[in-house]
Motif scaffolding. Structure first.
Motif, mmCIF file in Angstrom:
data_model
loop_
_atom_site.group_PDB
_atom_site.id
_atom_site.type_symbol
_atom_site.label_atom_id
_atom_site.label_comp_id
_atom_site.label_asym_id
_atom_site.label_seq_id
_atom_site.Cartn_x
_atom_site.Cartn_y
_atom_site.Cartn_z
ATOM 1 N N ALA A 30 0.836 -1.211 0.000
ATOM 2 C CA ALA A 30 0.000 0.000 0.000
ATOM 3 C C ALA A 30 0.866 1.254 0.000
ATOM 4 N N LEU A 31 1.889 1.272 0.856
ATOM 5 C CA LEU A 31 2.763 2.446 0.929
ATOM 6 C C LEU A 31 3.581 2.600 -0.351
ATOM 7 N N ALA A 32 4.009 1.467 -0.924
ATOM 8 C CA ALA A 32 4.786 1.518 -2.162
ATOM 9 C C ALA A 32 3.947 2.062 -3.317
ATOM 10 N N VAL A 33 2.686 1.647 -3.389
ATOM 11 C CA VAL A 33 1.796 2.154 -4.439
ATOM 12 C C VAL A 33 1.591 3.653 -4.277
ATOM 13 N N TYR A 34 1.425 4.103 -3.038
ATOM 14 C CA TYR A 34 1.242 5.535 -2.776
ATOM 15 C C TYR A 34 2.455 6.328 -3.277
ATOM 16 N N VAL A 35 3.641 5.859 -2.914
ATOM 17 C CA VAL A 35 4.861 6.547 -3.341
ATOM 18 C C VAL A 35 4.993 6.517 -4.868
ATOM 19 N N ALA A 36 4.639 5.368 -5.470
ATOM 20 C CA ALA A 36 4.736 5.235 -6.927
ATOM 21 C C ALA A 36 3.821 6.219 -7.642
ATOM 22 N N VAL A 37 2.601 6.396 -7.132
ATOM 23 C CA VAL A 37 1.663 7.346 -7.745
ATOM 24 C C VAL A 37 2.220 8.754 -7.667
ATOM 25 N N LEU A 38 2.832 9.106 -6.538
ATOM 26 C CA LEU A 38 3.391 10.453 -6.377
ATOM 27 C C LEU A 38 4.595 10.685 -7.287
ATOM 28 N N GLY A 59 -3.179 9.225 -4.975
ATOM 29 C CA GLY A 59 -2.268 8.305 -4.294
ATOM 30 C C GLY A 59 -2.847 7.852 -2.960
ATOM 31 N N LEU A 60 -3.453 8.777 -2.240
ATOM 32 C CA LEU A 60 -4.100 8.435 -0.971
ATOM 33 C C LEU A 60 -5.280 7.498 -1.193
ATOM 34 N N LEU A 61 -6.020 7.726 -2.276
ATOM 35 C CA LEU A 61 -7.150 6.858 -2.603
ATOM 36 C C LEU A 61 -6.661 5.430 -2.857
ATOM 37 N N ALA A 62 -5.580 5.289 -3.633
ATOM 38 C CA ALA A 62 -5.018 3.961 -3.885
ATOM 39 C C ALA A 62 -4.528 3.327 -2.580
ATOM 40 N N LEU A 63 -3.915 4.139 -1.734
ATOM 41 C CA LEU A 63 -3.406 3.652 -0.453
ATOM 42 C C LEU A 63 -4.516 3.062 0.411
ATOM 43 N N VAL A 64 -5.589 3.819 0.604
ATOM 44 C CA VAL A 64 -6.633 3.344 1.517
ATOM 45 C C VAL A 64 -7.452 2.206 0.911
ATOM 46 N N MET A 121 0.129 10.200 5.853
ATOM 47 C CA MET A 121 0.635 10.193 4.477
ATOM 48 C C MET A 121 0.142 11.418 3.703
ATOM 49 N N ALA A 122 -1.071 11.876 4.027
ATOM 50 C CA ALA A 122 -1.606 13.073 3.359
ATOM 51 C C ALA A 122 -0.773 14.301 3.692
ATOM 52 N N VAL A 123 -0.422 14.450 4.951
ATOM 53 C CA VAL A 123 0.383 15.605 5.366
ATOM 54 C C VAL A 123 1.734 15.583 4.656
ATOM 55 N N LEU A 124 2.383 14.412 4.630
ATOM 56 C CA LEU A 124 3.690 14.302 3.971
ATOM 57 C C LEU A 124 3.584 14.591 2.472
ATOM 58 N N GLY A 125 2.501 14.134 1.853
ATOM 59 C CA GLY A 125 2.351 14.317 0.419
ATOM 60 C C GLY A 125 1.956 15.723 0.011
#
Length: 493
Positions: A21-29, A46-51, A72-76
């Motif tokens: 989940a975290l890897a997909v989020y980073v990949a989208v960003l 990216g957050l949508l894919a994560l959750v 993750m939203a704050v960091l992104g």
């Protein structure tokens, strides 16, 4: 050789899914920002894919997924403008955006309704209602099936948690089956458990305060269309559909599962004994019944006899229930039994939906998914059918209707606003889709109430799916029928 503890494989699987989940989020960003999408909108996707991965895999608890989402939203979002032309956000700004979901009146309504559910449990009124209904309907497969549905409907009026409602009903249903000298795995046990779960999904649609996904959908709709739906309007709109679905459930369950009962004298005696153990109605139960009746009257007459909205009246009712001598519980009693994780997840879901909408991510995603289906030239009925089918297929991967509503409704709103039907019709289309969010009929994993009933061992996945597929097909056909007839006459479409 190292010994592995029994829980280790499960823990490793959950850790792996969290990593994915975290890897997909980073990949989208890290992907190039697509045309028409802002940088903050890309973070929202990216957050949508994560959750979605967190909710489908269930690698962390719902409350934990909400905390991870916020972090993750704050960091992104740091260093990016929320909307085009705005100043870049600091970490405090980004956190403020994600905390916006907690200030929604819908969150307060869910919290208040969960307190009401705790009051029912503490006083034992939920068990009294269930036992009295089951003892009065009579002992036959058809009568017991009707009794299970009546219990589900009555509790849906006052308990917004499907898990809490079904958790209160399951012991009574098991007691009915065993009182007849049958195993829980008998045809009658399977029928009562499946009907309990399926009826819960139906009555989630029937009552505005019956399920958190209704309130999260309405929160998004109110923000987008600047109008809301009263408790009574929701109930009347859903009534023809949910009544029809109840009739379908009655016949489908009896025909597919073919329950039977032995001579019923022993069951009648056992049920009478259970009712007798309840004793006379206590003063706390009487006070709770008065408050519950008052709330039901206020909810159903909202915008007609008084100007108070559902959230306000619910808070007034909970205040009465917490008062000394007048009420039925103390804060110390209530706070231990309120599922706070549900409230946190609900607020985080609203925050994600708001972020998808404000950044334009929902509109962009609607265009590249639903917009490619060529629905713009179709009739309203065809659009409702296509969107409903899309939602039903998507639901197969979700265990949480709240999560599905958080994901799907903002996209449906953005897409409906591109259709050439006008704002009122667009609002109606989205409202119907908020009903479809509760279509957790096919798999036990599609809803928490399904899993509770499945945990009794009363039925197999195949038995549940046989009933569920027929219910889903019937539901889709009824949606089309009412979209072409009743709902246009009611002004919904």
């Amino acid at each position: 050789m190292l010994l592995m503890s029994p829980g280790e494989p499960t823990s490793n699987r959950k850790l792996a899914w969290l990593g994915i989940a975290l890897a997909v989020y980073v990949a989208v960003l890290m992907l190039p920002t697509p045309a028409g999408l802002t940088a903050s909108g890309q973070v929202a996707l990216g957050l949508l894919a994560l959750v979605i991965i967190l909710w489908i895999s269930e690698c962390v608890s719902p409350a934990a997924s909400a905390i991870i989402l916020t972090g993750m939203a704050v960091l992104g979002l740091m260093g990016k403008p929320l909307t085009e032309g705005a100043r870049p956000m600091s970490s405090a700004d980004a956190l403020q955006v994600m905390l916006g979901g907690y200030s929604s009146s819908a969150v307060l309504l869910v919290a208040g309704a969960l307190f009401l559910a705790v009051a029912l449990k503490l006083t034992g009124l939920d068990r009294r209602v269930a036992l009295l209904v089951m003892s009065k309907v009579g002992i036959s497969p058809a009568r017991l099936t009707v009794g299970a549905m009546i219990v589900g409907f009555v509790l849906a009026l006052f308990i917004p948690s499907a898990t809490a409602r079904v958790g209160a009903v399951i012991p009574i249903m098991v007691g009915v089956v065993t009182a007849l000298g049958l195993p829980v795995t008998s045809s009658l046990g399977a029928t009562l458990m499946i009907v309990t779960a399926q009826a819960c999904s139906i009555f989630n649609m029937a009552v505005k305060t019956g399920a958190a996904q209704n309130l999260i959908s309405l929160n998004f709709m109110q923000g987008a269309f600047e109008r809301t739906v009263t408790w009574g309007e929701w109930f009347i709109t859903a009534l023809p559909f949910t009544l029809s679905m109840t009739v379908v459930l009655f016949f489908v369950s009896l025909m597919v599962l073919r329950p039977h009962v032995p001579p019923a004298e022993e069951a009648k005696r056992r049920l009478a004994e259970e009712v007798a153990t309840l004793g006379p109605v206590t003063l706390p139960e009487k006070r709770l019944m008065l408050v519950a009746l008052l709330l039901l009257v206020l909810w159903s007459t909202e915008g007609w006899l008084h100007p108070l909205d559902t959230t306000t009246t619910t808070q007034l009712g909970i205040a009465l229930l917490l008062m000394p001598r007048i009420g039925v519980m103390t804060w110390a009693q209530a706070e231990k039994q309120v599922p706070w994780g549900t409230i946190v997840l609900f607020a985080a879901g609203i925050a994600l939906g708001i972020l998808l909408s404000r950044t334009g991510a929902a509109s962009w995603l609607a265009g590249v998914t639903l917009g490619q289906l060529g629905l713009e030239g179709l009739s309203v009925v065809a659009v409702v059918g296509a969107l409903s089918l899309f939602s039903i297929v998507l639901h197969l991967g979700f265990a949480s209707a709240t999560g599905l509503a958080s994901t799907l409704i903002p996209i449906m709103i953005a897409f409906s606003q591109t259709l050439p039907f006008g704002a009122e019709t667009a609002f109606g289309i989205v409202m119907i889709q908020s009903f479809v969010v509760s279509f957790g009929f096919i798999l036990p994993t599609n809803a928490p109430q399904n899993m509770l009933c499945y945990g009794t061992g009363a039925f197999s996945t195949l038995q549940f799916a046989k009933v569920g597929i027929l219910m889903t097909v019937a539901g889709l056909l009824l949606l089309l029928l009412f979209s072409a007839t009743v709902w246009p006459m009611m002004g919904v479409l």
